[in-house]
Write an enzyme that holds these catalytic residues in place. Structure first.
Site, PDB file in Angstrom:
ATOM      1  N   ASP A 444      79.718 -51.619-131.180  1.00  0.00           N
ATOM      2  CA  ASP A 444      80.005 -51.580-129.752  1.00  0.00           C
ATOM      3  C   ASP A 444      79.821 -50.149-129.248  1.00  0.00           C
ATOM      4  OD1 ASP A 444      81.504 -53.342-127.541  1.00  0.00           O
ATOM      5  OD2 ASP A 444      82.146 -51.260-127.354  1.00  0.00           O
ATOM      6  N   ASN A 452      77.857 -47.064-117.125  1.00  0.00           N
ATOM      7  CA  ASN A 452      77.393 -47.879-115.992  1.00  0.00           C
ATOM      8  C   ASN A 452      77.914 -47.352-114.663  1.00  0.00           C
ATOM      9  OD1 ASN A 452      75.740 -49.738-117.230  1.00  0.00           O
ATOM     10  ND2 ASN A 452      77.407 -51.168-117.685  1.00  0.00           N
ATOM     11  N   HIS A 457      73.524 -49.152-113.701  1.00  0.00           N
ATOM     12  CA  HIS A 457      73.249 -50.201-114.688  1.00  0.00           C
ATOM     13  C   HIS A 457      71.882 -50.019-115.339  1.00  0.00           C
ATOM     14  CE1 HIS A 457      76.829 -52.682-114.054  1.00  0.00           C
ATOM     15  NE2 HIS A 457      76.742 -52.324-112.770  1.00  0.00           N
ATOM     16  N   ASP A 461      71.389 -50.147-119.272  1.00  0.00           N
ATOM     17  CA  ASP A 461      70.446 -51.016-119.974  1.00  0.00           C
ATOM     18  C   ASP A 461      69.595 -50.201-120.951  1.00  0.00           C
ATOM     19  OD1 ASP A 461      71.461 -53.104-118.545  1.00  0.00           O
ATOM     20  OD2 ASP A 461      69.803 -53.188-117.116  1.00  0.00           O
ATOM     21  N   GLU A 487      77.886 -54.895-124.338  1.00  0.00           N
ATOM     22  CA  GLU A 487      77.480 -53.799-125.233  1.00  0.00           C
ATOM     23  C   GLU A 487      77.821 -54.088-126.693  1.00  0.00           C
ATOM     24  OE1 GLU A 487      81.590 -52.704-123.557  1.00  0.00           O
ATOM     25  OE2 GLU A 487      79.835 -53.868-123.044  1.00  0.00           O
TER      26      GLU A 487
END
Length: 565
Positions: A444, A452, A457, A461, A487
């Site tokens: 994670d 973010n 975002h 990504d 994530e």
């Protein structure tokens, strides 16, 4: 004898019946539709013409009232005359000249401030008191135009009017002032015969197909003028304005459109109502002019148009039906010949052949097409089977692509949860059968929400794609990598025990920490390690223990690896 069914008729009769019926029905519908459109147009035009007549009558009446009220003002403003006295010779001369200029002025007179008539045309009412008359009381204060009223004092003094009806007057009065003092009132009694002439000038000559009539109603809706000397009779019968404010057609009237209304005599008339548009506030008496015409006459042309259109349509339909029957007869003769030849071929009669028909180009081609029809049908059938086979292959390929898409994460290109679960089930079954170890690592990204929120975002990504590429480069081809969501990633390690998985996880954590993202900078991850404990252990339990170890790594400060307890 029972009636024949439709199918029992010959082809010629069937075609003639069907086509003829369709043509007749279509012709009638088109004729009625076209006729109704013309009817509506003619009715609308008739209503518009009637409305124009009513509005023009209102304009003429308003102009007349304004002119007469202006005449009263002009007479009252002749100070050079009134300074010589209300009963001077100049005053009598001016009143007589004004009456000669306007013949419908039945009486023009001057009363002093006490209401005694001092001068008048024809000497009528001179010396009499008019102090109680409304026109005198109003005329002392300002210019006054009175509504229609019957004659009282002058009824017996004037010659009977041409119409034979009782005298009715419209009063015009204005104060006579010398400086600040009002010394009297000048008054004009306009004969209501003036209205009759105005209406007659606008009403078309009455004929068998035209019968337009004009009426005038006062502010209260009471009749004050009717054509042809009908005023008294209609008043006694109780005739009032036929279109009242609470009538459903009031909206049409307000929109300036003629409507069909039933009058007191029980007949329906096309009726147009127009208010008299007064030229000044003094002459605004609230009159309404009504033009009417019997519906049967107003719409006579419309009805004739519909009947003519229907007659033309029926004639055209009859002609088309006859032509259809002749065409069907010619066609059916050739079809009978083809049917007889086909029966002869079926009976295997020697020398029989399909005749060449000439009734139409289509029938002519029919005989030649019969022999080629079977070959074409077989060819078409084979082509259809090949097309179905190709479509089946394309569908299978599309299904495989859809299945791959359903098992793949669109952002990273790794397996998604659905694809991972399939691989997990296969790896567990293999591990149970071979007795080899099986481990997994849950990974994670640390503080991913902050990434973010801070960088957007799109940057988040890109961080996820960077982690996916790192996992692919650092792991074996036999290892299974998947993105479970958000994530969180998971790595399935066949033939790897807990210690081996821990070492691999540590290497992954350190590899991510050594990288430098151009936007975010240093990115760290946390990892949890779990391994299959026995043959009864399932994938969900292993994944749950890996998640618990991951949360432990998060709790210890992130950027580290924890092993299941």
């Amino acid at each position: 004898m029972s009636l024949l069914r439709f199918s029992d008729h010959s082809l010629r009769s069937q075609i003639a019946l069907v086509f003829g019926t369709l043509v007749v029905g279509l012709a009638v519908l088109l004729s009625l539709g076209f006729g109704e459109l013309l009817k509506l147009r003619i009715e609308r035009d008739a209503g518009t013409a009637l409305q124009v007549i009513a509005e023009n009558a209102g304009k003429l009446l308003a102009n007349g009232l304004q002119e007469r009220s202006r005449e009263a003002e002009v007479l009252a403003a002749a100070e050079a005359v009134w300074t010589k006295g209300l009963d001077s010779a100049e005053a009598h001369h001016m009143l007589a000249r004004s009456q000669a200029t306007h013949p419908h002025s039945a009486w023009i007179g001057v009363a002093d401030a006490q209401g005694v008539v001092r001068a008048a045309t024809g000497g009528l009412l001179v010396g009499q008191s008019v102090a109680e008359r409304p026109w005198f009381k109003e005329g002392l204060q300002k210019l006054h135009v009175g509504d229609v009223h019957p004659a009282k004092l002058l009824e017996q003094l004037l010659a009977p009017p041409p119409s034979g009806e009782p005298y009715r007057f419209v009063d015009f009065a204005a104060p006579i002032r010398l400086g600040p003092t009002t010394i009297g009132v000048v008054a004009i009694h306009g004969s209501w015969e003036w209205t009759h002439e105005v209406m007659e000038s606008l009403t078309p000559v009455r004929t068998d197909d035209k019968a337009v009539e004009l009426f005038v109603f006062d502010r209260k809706g009471d009749l004050i003028y009717a054509p042809g000397g009908q005023t008294r009779a209609l008043l006694e019968a109780g005739q009032r304005l036929p279109v009242e404010a609470n009538n459903p057609v009031a909206s049409d009237r307000a929109a300036g459109r003629a409507v069909v209304v039933r009058w007191l005599d029980g007949r329906s008339y096309l009726t147009a109502t127009a208010p008299m548009q007064a030229r000044n506030s003094t002459s605004d008496l609230g009159w309404r002019i009504v033009a009417r015409e019997p519906v049967e006459l107003a719409f006579a042309e419309a009805h004739r148009t519909v009947q003519l259109a229907l007659a033309i349509g029926l004639g055209a339909a009859l002609l088309a039906s006859v032509l259809a029957w002749l065409a069907a007869r010619r066609l059916s003769d050739d079809l009978y010949a083809l049917a007889d030849a086909a029966s002869a071929v079926e009976a295997d009669k020697p020398g029989t052949r399909i005749p060449q028909a000439h009734s139409s180009r289509e029938v002519s081609k029919l005989s030649g097409a019969l022999g080629r029809m079977t070959h074409r049908l077989l060819t078409a059938h084979e082509a259809m089977e090949e097309k179905v086979r190709l479509r089946t292959l394309e569908l299978e390929a599309a299904n495989r692509a859809l299945d791959l898409q359903a098992r793949t994460d669109a952002l990273t290109g790794l397996l998604n949860r659905r694809g991972f679960e399939t691989q997990m089930a296969f790896a567990l079954a293999l591990a149970r059968r071979s007795g080899r170890p099986l481990s997994l690592i849950t990974v994670d990204v640390d503080h991913f929400k902050r990434v973010n929120d801070t960088y957007g975002h799109e940057t988040g990504d890109e961080v996820l794609r960077r982690l996916a590429r790192t996992l692919e480069m650092r792991l074996r081809n036999s290892d299974v990598i998947a993105r479970l969501g958000g994530e969180e990633f998971v790595v399935l390690l066949p033939d790897t025990d807990l210690l081996g998985a821990q070492a691999i996880a540590q290497a992954l954590v350190e590899a991510m920490a050594e990288q430098h993202d151009p936007v975010v900078g240093r990115i760290t991850v946390s990892a949890g390690v779990a391994s299959m404990r026995g043959l009864q252990d399932n994938g969900l339990d292993i994944l749950r223990r890996g998640d618990a170890a991951l949360y432990e790594a998060k709790g210890q400060g992130r950027n580290r690896v924890c092993v299941e307890a």
